[in-house]
Design an enzyme around this catalytic site. Structure first.
Site: not given
Ligand code: GTP
Ligand code: MN
Ligand code: MN
Length: 610
Positions: A392, A232, A252, A299, A223
């Site tokens: 993903r 990571k 991060h 990221d 994974y």
């Molecule tokens: P990694 O790639 O695992 O490090 O995570 P990430 O921080 O990139 O997270 P990502 O942007 O993929 O967001 C994941 C979740 O957050 C999803 O379920 C989105 O719908 C939710 N999300 C993102 N932005 C918002 C926001 O502004 N409001 C709400 N309520 N949910 C959000």
């Molecule tokens: Mn992400």
């Molecule tokens: Mn991440």
């Protein structure tokens, strides 16, 4: 199949495209230990990629999508779907240097255990050698790595996620450069004639880091975060240890370029824990007129001081490994456009009957029939998600229609603001400006978030996730905070302002109060205007929040009452928060910098809680 016709030699060195002595001897040692059927040096060529894709389609690991250009679907073993923090180790020579937030094992013992696991573990398989560079090959300090893996899925994913091409190995060899040794095996040797499974892996998993040796050993998982070791393992855990030694930051964080209606641009970096919105914010489509947002990274950010004293950020990655569920045309249209451009690998999403992929939140309408991520028939009344919550998409950054031209700058872009944020139902306001660098470091060090599906374990529990780096700090957390504080003391440093955001506050009906997504541009605007001295703030005990009328909510169906709830600083909530912070600091122990304890005491004082 072309791959078999051109089957590379079993002698790891016979046709090695390098004379780098350290690389050659390492590859030879690993081949002797793991006994692969053959060794293949990965050059990043189109023909090589095509051959691997064909092989994996033939084997049933990948499904070629008929509805998308050059894109594939893959389902993992149901037990191999997320990072395994409990099986992740920082094997520093001294236990103290791993700190209280990491699992530690003595390097000699871990190497002895894993050497036995690696012995003959690639039997019946190809051992791939992938030379890569994190960040730009023309950077002042190119950051090389080589991943050895027995997973062709990992090879194809690395071709998207990291810069892999023949120039990398050529320059690395010419300069006899140091590189991070990344060893990976799915841990599933094949007996002669044994039929392979679609997703080989091993119930015994280790993701081990040897920071002093700049080495990663990963076993048993195929994974993403456990197996694509440039991400990571190298760019955060090993790189954070290097950055500590060399005076920079490996974080991060997403990197975003914002341009105001006057055409002035600023770059900001933001750290939110996994599945808390980095990829979404990185590709934001502003809802406010005249503002433009472009992405540089979603990221990871590496930040070094430039000659002018500013922190310059680069995105060390070449692709995105984004959370699929919740990514849709209404929430993140730029991600959907990037996906449409093709060249994707999707893992653990659902398959439509006409050869496309689907996940919860992708479209408003749910398809009537799907094959779920476990390969079962699925209908809307199945009562379970069709895509795994941590499924993903793996997509080249260059696909992003709003990628900033500077994203590929060898030495990065100057950062004007750093944002921290997490997923909190209560306590944390929509946006807070910290008082100075040390206060910002305190807010980062006490960052908290409700856990998500991005790691195995219980979901929805509040935990401290300092700088969104809890699972990724490659050394002692107290030393890490001291490093952040020390950067603020550096001679001539022109430091970014630090903000804290929370898109996830809920009302009494457990509904998100703030609309989020594109509307987050309103918060970005306030931040940029603050830096330019154009927006007003009011001081609260925990920092500065938007003054009445200074957060642009024009055109938003949002009452003053809702805005007040979003920005509220509730002393009772903060009383509880401070108790929790005290526990957290106690956990950090002796290496907690006294400045952070002072910050906590000062905050107690401002809240009148003495
Ligand atoms: P990694 O790639 O695992 O490090 O995570 P990430 O921080 O990139 O997270 P990502 O942007 O993929 O967001 C994941 C979740 O957050 C999803 O379920 C989105 O719908 C939710 N999300 C993102 N932005 C918002 C926001 O502004 N409001 C709400 N309520 N949910 C959000
Ligand atoms: Mn992400
Ligand atoms: Mn991440």
């Amino acid at each position: 199949m072309t791959l078999l016709e051109n089957r590379p030699s079993t002698d790891a060195l016979a046709d090695a495209p390098t004379s780098h002595p350290g690389l050659l001897s390492w590859v030879r040692d690993v081949a002797r230990l793991t006994s692969p059927d053959r060794v293949q040096w990965v050059s990043g060529s189109t023909a090589e990629k095509k051959a691997l894709e064909d092989e994996l389609v033939e084997a049933g690991t990948l499904v070629r999508l008929t509805k998308q250009k050059d894109s594939f679907y893959c389902a993992s073993d149901p037990e191999d779907v997320a990072r395994v923090e409990g099986r992740t180790f920082i094997c520093s020579r001294n236990e103290r240097d791993a700190g209280p937030t990491n699992n530690w094992a003595a390097p000699d013992e871990m190497k002895a255990t894993m050497t036995e696991l690696y012995r003959d573990c690639m039997r019946g398989r190809t051992m791939f050698v992938i030379p890569f560079v994190m960040g730009h090959l023309d950077a002042d300090q190119p950051m090389y790595g080589v991943e050895i893996t027995d997973s062709p899925y990992v090879v194809l994913s690395m071709l998207i996620m990291a810069r892999v091409n023949s120039d990398v190995l050529a320059k690395m060899s010419r300069t006899n450069a140091d590189f991070v040794k990344c060893l990976h095996s799915v841990g599933a040797p094949l007996e002669p004639g044994e039929q392979d499974v679609v997703w080989p892996c091993n119930p015994t998993k280790y993701i081990s880091h040897f920071p002093e040796d700049r080495t990663v050993w990963s076993f048993g998982s195929g994974y993403g975060g456990n197996a694509l070791l440039g991400k990571k393992c190298y760019a955060l855990r090993i790189a954070s240890a290097i950055a500590h030694d060399e005076g920079w930051l490996a974080e991060h964080m997403l990197i975003l370029k914002l341009t105001n209606p006057e055409g002035e641009s600023k770059f900001i970096a933001a750290a939110f824990p996994s599945a808390c919105g980095k990829t979404n914010l990185a590709m934001i489509e502003p809802t406010i007129p005249g503002w433009k947002a472009e992405m540089l990274g979603d990221d990871i950010a590496w930040m070094r001081f430039g000659d002018d004293g500013q922190l310059y950020a680069v995105n060390p990655e070449f692709g995105m490994f984004g959370v699929a569920p919740g990514t849709g045309w209404s929430t993140n249209p730029n991600a959907m456009r990037a996906i449409e451009a093709g060249g994707n690998i999707f893992t653990n999403v659902a398959l439509t009957d006409d050869g496309d992929v689907w996940w919860e939140g992708m479209t408003d309408e749910t398809p009537e029939h799907l094959t779920d991520w476990r390969g079962n028939d699925w209908t809307p009344d199945s009562g379970r998600p069709a895509a795994h919550p941590n499924s993903r998409f793996c997509t080249p950054i260059e696909n992003v229609p709003v990628v900033a031209p500077e994203w590929d700058n060898p030495n990065g872009v100057p950062i004007s603001a750093i944002m921290f944020g997490g997923r909190r139902k209560t306590t944390m306001p929509l946006v807070t400006e910290t008082l100075d660098w040390a206060h910002g470091v305190f807010m980062g060090a006490t960052l908290s978030s409700e856990t998500t599906a991005a790691a195995t374990g219980q979901v929805g529990v509040v935990r401290r996730d300092p700088m969104a780096m809890l699972p990724f700090i490659g050394y002692d957390a107290g030393d890490y905070f001291a490093h952040w504080l020390a950067l603020g003391e550096r001679d001539g440093a022109v430091l970014p302002k630090i903000y804290y955001v929370n898109w996830f506050r809920r009302d009494e009906n457990n509904k998100f109060i703030w609309p989020g997504f594109g509307e987050n541009s309103r918060v970005l605007k306030w931040i940029v205007d603050r830096i330019d001295g154009k927006a007003d703030a009011v001081e609260t005990a925990i920092g500065r929040i938007p003054a009445p009328g200074s957060l642009d909510v024009a055109g938003l169906d949002f009452s003053d009452d809702e805005l007040a709830k979003c920005l509220a600083v509730d002393p009772a909530e903060w009383d509880a928060e401070l108790d929790d912070i005290a526990d957290w600091f106690a956990r950090i122990g002796d290496t907690l910098p006294s400045e952070l304890a002072d910050q906590r005491d000062a905050l107690r004082g401002r809240l009148g809680l003495e």
